[in-house]
Write an enzyme that holds these catalytic residues in place. Structure first.
Site, PDB file in Angstrom:
ATOM      1  N   HIS A 136       0.820  -1.212   0.000  1.00 14.62           N
ATOM      2  CA  HIS A 136       0.000   0.000   0.000  1.00 14.62           C
ATOM      3  C   HIS A 136       0.857   1.267   0.000  1.00 14.62           C
ATOM      4  CE1 HIS A 136       0.217  -0.064   4.541  1.00 14.62           C
ATOM      5  NE2 HIS A 136       0.289   1.232   4.327  1.00 14.62           N
ATOM      6  N   ASP A 192       0.099  -7.654   1.748  1.00 19.94           N
ATOM      7  CA  ASP A 192       0.532  -6.254   1.717  1.00 19.94           C
ATOM      8  C   ASP A 192       2.056  -6.188   1.762  1.00 19.94           C
ATOM      9  OD1 ASP A 192       0.569  -3.523   1.762  1.00 19.94           O
ATOM     10  OD2 ASP A 192      -0.214  -3.311   3.807  1.00 19.94           O
ATOM     11  N   SER A 239       4.276   2.175   8.140  1.00 15.70           N
ATOM     12  CA  SER A 239       4.036   1.083   7.195  1.00 15.70           C
ATOM     13  C   SER A 239       5.276   0.737   6.410  1.00 15.70           C
ATOM     14  CB  SER A 239       2.998   1.494   6.166  1.00 15.70           C
ATOM     15  OG  SER A 239       1.779   1.679   6.769  1.00 15.70           O
TER      16      SER A 239
END
Length: 246
Positions: free
Chosen positions: A48, A103, A198
């Site tokens: 992402h 992810d 992230s």
């Protein structure tokens, strides 16, 4: 649903040179995500974090100082995991039955990094993570829990979390928690990864086991641990992608 843009609360500044594999990924000149140097020419991050103009920094500690340890790279190709639902990037909405699985993404650097005290490769895991183990997450993500105010630190932050059974995360989040995810956090609250962390590493009992993926906002809420991509699930894909795209 959690905000999928990229995702430390209750941590402290990491020791210098204790995280030489940590990467800072920018979109043009704005900081976006963490990542990990998995090979001198390859960075592993979250899918992402995909963008249309990567700028990658290695050997950083304070993002606002001119550091002589720093190395800067462009990216020649990105490889999001084919199972990741890229439609999540658009309006951050997802079709029913879709989840945040797979992810992870590989970035190929324009040239190999020079290995130094401040820039090193992190080894992929060789064994399953142990529930209950102590893990460390690191990144330049928000030190305020949000969702209204996020505040980003200059220096990289480290936080200690516990690896929990996936049921804790499944109970805490409306979205599906799958076998390719890890659940880690601090149930009383106040320690967590957050927006901007992230793509960074989750290192458990000294072994790299996860990539920071998604969680609840405000970050660090009690009984709402966060989700990490389970690396050992993807070793073949990582190794094959690197081998097939020299």
């Amino acid at each position: 649903a959690p905000p999928i843009q990229s995702r430390i609360i209750g941590g402290r500044e990491c020791e210098k040179n204790s995280h030489p594999w940590q990467v800072a990924i920018y979109h043009y000149s704005s900081f976006q995500c963490g990542g990990v140097l998995v090979n001198p020419k390859w960075v592993l991050t979250a899918a992402h974090c995909k963008n249309d103009n990567y700028e990658v920094w290695l050997g950083r500690h304070n993002l606002f100082e001119n550091e002589n340890t720093a190395q800067f790279f462009g990216v020649t190709a990105d490889f999001p995991h084919p199972g990741f639902n890229l439609s999540l990037l658009k309006x951050h909405t997802k079709a029913d039955g879709k989840d945040y699985s797979h992810d992870l993404m590989l970035l190929r650097l324009q040239s190999p990094a020079k290995i130094t005290d401040a820039v090193k490769v992190l080894e992929l895991p060789t064994q399953e993570p142990e529930l209950g183990s102590t893990c460390e997450a690191s990144g330049w993500g928000s030190i305020e829990p949000g969702p209204d105010b996020f505040e980003f630190p200059d220096e990289i932050q480290c936080v200690q979390l516990t690896l929990l059974q996936n049921t804790f995360c499944a109970b805490a989040h409306p979205b599906k928690v799958t076998e390719s995810m890890l659940c880690a956090g601090y149930l009383p609250g106040g320690k967590d990864t957050c927006m901007g962390d992230s793509g960074g590493p989750l290192i458990c009992n000294g072994m790299w086991q996860g990539i920071t993926s998604w969680g609840h906002t405000p970050c660090g809420s009690a009984n709402k641990p966060s989700i990490y991509t389970k690396l050992i699930f993807y070793l073949d894909w990582i190794n094959d992608t690197i081998t097939e795209n020299p």
